[in-house]
Design an enzyme around this catalytic site. Structure first.
Site, mmCIF file in Angstrom:
data_model
loop_
_atom_site.group_PDB
_atom_site.id
_atom_site.type_symbol
_atom_site.label_atom_id
_atom_site.label_comp_id
_atom_site.label_asym_id
_atom_site.label_seq_id
_atom_site.Cartn_x
_atom_site.Cartn_y
_atom_site.Cartn_z
ATOM 1 N N ASP A 35 49.734 -2.913 38.341
ATOM 2 C CA ASP A 35 50.934 -2.498 37.528
ATOM 3 C C ASP A 35 51.613 -3.505 36.949
ATOM 4 O O ASP A 35 52.711 -3.757 37.035
ATOM 5 C CB ASP A 35 51.673 -1.773 38.699
ATOM 6 N N GLU A 209 52.113 8.900 34.961
ATOM 7 C CA GLU A 209 53.000 8.148 35.681
ATOM 8 C C GLU A 209 53.205 6.686 34.834
ATOM 9 O O GLU A 209 52.857 6.733 33.634
ATOM 10 C CB GLU A 209 52.426 7.867 37.015
HETATM 11 O O1 FUB Z 1 50.613 0.674 42.442
HETATM 12 C C1 FUB Z 1 50.881 2.096 43.212
HETATM 13 C C2 FUB Z 1 50.844 3.124 42.009
HETATM 14 O O2 FUB Z 1 49.452 3.127 41.491
HETATM 15 C C3 FUB Z 1 51.873 2.957 40.967
HETATM 16 O O3 FUB Z 1 52.920 3.092 40.963
HETATM 17 C C4 FUB Z 1 51.206 3.679 39.766
HETATM 18 O O4 FUB Z 1 51.556 3.316 38.457
HETATM 19 C C5 FUB Z 1 49.889 3.194 40.015
HETATM 20 O O5 FUB Z 1 49.292 2.193 39.340
#
Ligand code: FUB
Length: 447
Positions: A35, A209
């Protein structure tokens, strides 16, 4: 315990640690990172990633994401990365559950002399680590020390915070909770200044997301991972206002060929080039919740649309000829050349390149010869049979720089050979198997 963590945080943020990091993908090789939220602060790029670890009994949920803290990394050239150490831990955030191991994707932004780091995690007392909220920690320097606020931001439930400050000074917070949300931020950067809205007119099916918004030539680009099929790909939508409406505009990066279920992006311009930071499962191909951050160049079409980014192992950095050039992070290769871990039990040790057929080749671009008078090529290799390797300039039939004979044997040997010729500046190298079979190369280097 709390005291030790505090001193580690302070020590790490003041001194800066240099970990094993490279001019290729993945960027960080001595720990898992995901991320990546990249920011240009002054003349350096800072990357604020999640820090994946492996869950162990009593620490995190086996088989799931497990993250207890954040590190920040920086670079002045996208080649040499400094690990500034741990900057926030789940045990030092007053409101956070100190044992939830859910410090997911963060972001950081500069305003009025302060650095504001936004991060999601679960609150003390929340049931089974469910119910994410978003908090802020503030620092005087991009690498901390970051002081977490006593409470999370009121009115925000979700993950993946992203902050954008528009030309008029108005700041916006974006986040995800199945859908993508946005709200204005107060001048103090710590409170919402408007009711959250759902950012509509994006594909309506499939998880979205990781919002990340940037502006270029008056166009606001809302970028996000989306499960359009089975796993996430990176998409974007455009609008003429930071709060939208945004209209779906295309795919930035297709689903990972390795099957890594998540991806997560940030986009920056640094020294006149645009870059996409994202992640894959390079160092953990069998468990895609231990990820590694990458960077590749990003280009726009004349109409402002984004050209699809094809992920590479070579990445964006320049490699010095005198360093150990890891040719397994190649720019191109023929299909018979294979890449595998040096030791599957110790993946942070990296990879090797295997040649089996005479004539097979691998190309590694952008090696800086620094106008130095190198005399010798060194290769760390082993071979199933007596073999000859050639290093050529530009393509498999290009000018020969050196030719090295490798004796038969399983043991790794450093082979040294005189150079036949030398490029004067930055060159693309092609390593060709002239004869022999079962040749493994760890690295090559010029002395
Ligand atoms: O790293 C945990 C979660 O996985 C993140 O918050 C999302 O964006 C995905 O990459």
């Amino acid at each position: 315990m709390k005291n030790i963590k505090f001193w580690l945080l302070l020590f790490g943020s003041v001194l800066g640690f240099t970990g094993r990091s490279m001019a290729q993908n993945p960027l960080i090789r001595d720990q898992f990172t995901a991320d990546p939220s990249a920011r240009v602060f002054g003349d350096r790029v800072y990357v604020y990633p999640s820090h994946d670890i492996k869950a162990t009994p009593g620490h995190g949920r086996p088989g799931w994401f497990c993250m207890e803290d954040y590190h920040v990394f920086s670079s002045a050239n996208l080649t040499d990365w400094t690990d500034h150490g741990m900057i926030i831990s789940q045990t030092t955030v007053p409101w956070a559950d100190p044992a939830s191991y859910s410090m997911w994707a963060p972001d950081c932004i500069f305003r009025n002399g302060k650095y504001y780091m936004y991060f999601p995690t679960t609150m003390k007392g929340s049931e089974n680590g469910r119910g994410f909220t978003i908090g802020v920690a503030v620092a005087d320097k991009p690498y901390g020390p970051f002081i977490p606020q006593p409470e999370p931001i009121k009115g925000v439930h979700g993950i993946d915070p992203n902050v954008f400050i528009d030309k008029d000074g108005q700041a916006y917070l974006y986040w995800a909770q199945g859908n993508l949300y946005a709200a204005k931020l107060n001048e103090n950067m710590l409170e919402l200044a408007s009711e959250p809205i759902i950012l509509a007119q994006l594909p309506d099916k499939g998880l979205k997301e990781g919002p990340y918004l940037f502006e270029r030539n008056g166009i606001y680009y809302l970028t996000y991972p989306h499960v359009a099929n089975k796993i996430e790909r990176l998409e974007y939508a455009t609008g003429n206002n930071p709060m939208g409406p945004f209209k779906f505009a295309g795919v930035i990066m297709d689903e990972s060929a390795s099957g890594c279920w998540t991806n997560h992006q940030s986009i920056i311009q640094f020294k006149n080039q645009w870059y996409l930071f994202y992640h894959n499962d390079d160092l953990s191909p069998n468990f895609d919740k231990n990820r590694s951050i990458r960077c590749d160049s990003l280009f726009f079409n004349a109409d402002g649309t984004i050209k699809k980014v094809i992920p590479t192992l070579r990445g964006v950095g320049i490699t010095k000829a005198s360093e150990k050039i890891q040719i397994d992070r190649y720019s191109d290769k023929d299909s018979t050349v294979k890449i595998s871990f040096l030791d599957t039990a110790k993946r942070f040790d990296g990879w090797k390149t295997t040649f089996n057929n005479a004539g097979s080749w691998i190309r590694y671009n952008r090696v800086d010869f620094e106008s130095k008078k190198f005399k010798e090529l060194q290769i760390l290799a082993n071979a199933a049979s007596k073999a000859t390797i050639e290093v050529r300039l530009g393509d498999p039939n290009g000018r020969i720089l050196a030719s090295a004979n490798i004796a038969e044997g399983n043991d790794w040997q450093v082979i040294q050979t005189r150079l036949a010729s030398l490029p004067s500046k930055t060159a693309n190298l092609v390593i060709v198997l002239k004869s022999g079979t079962g040749v493994n190369i760890d690295w090559i280097s010029f002395k």
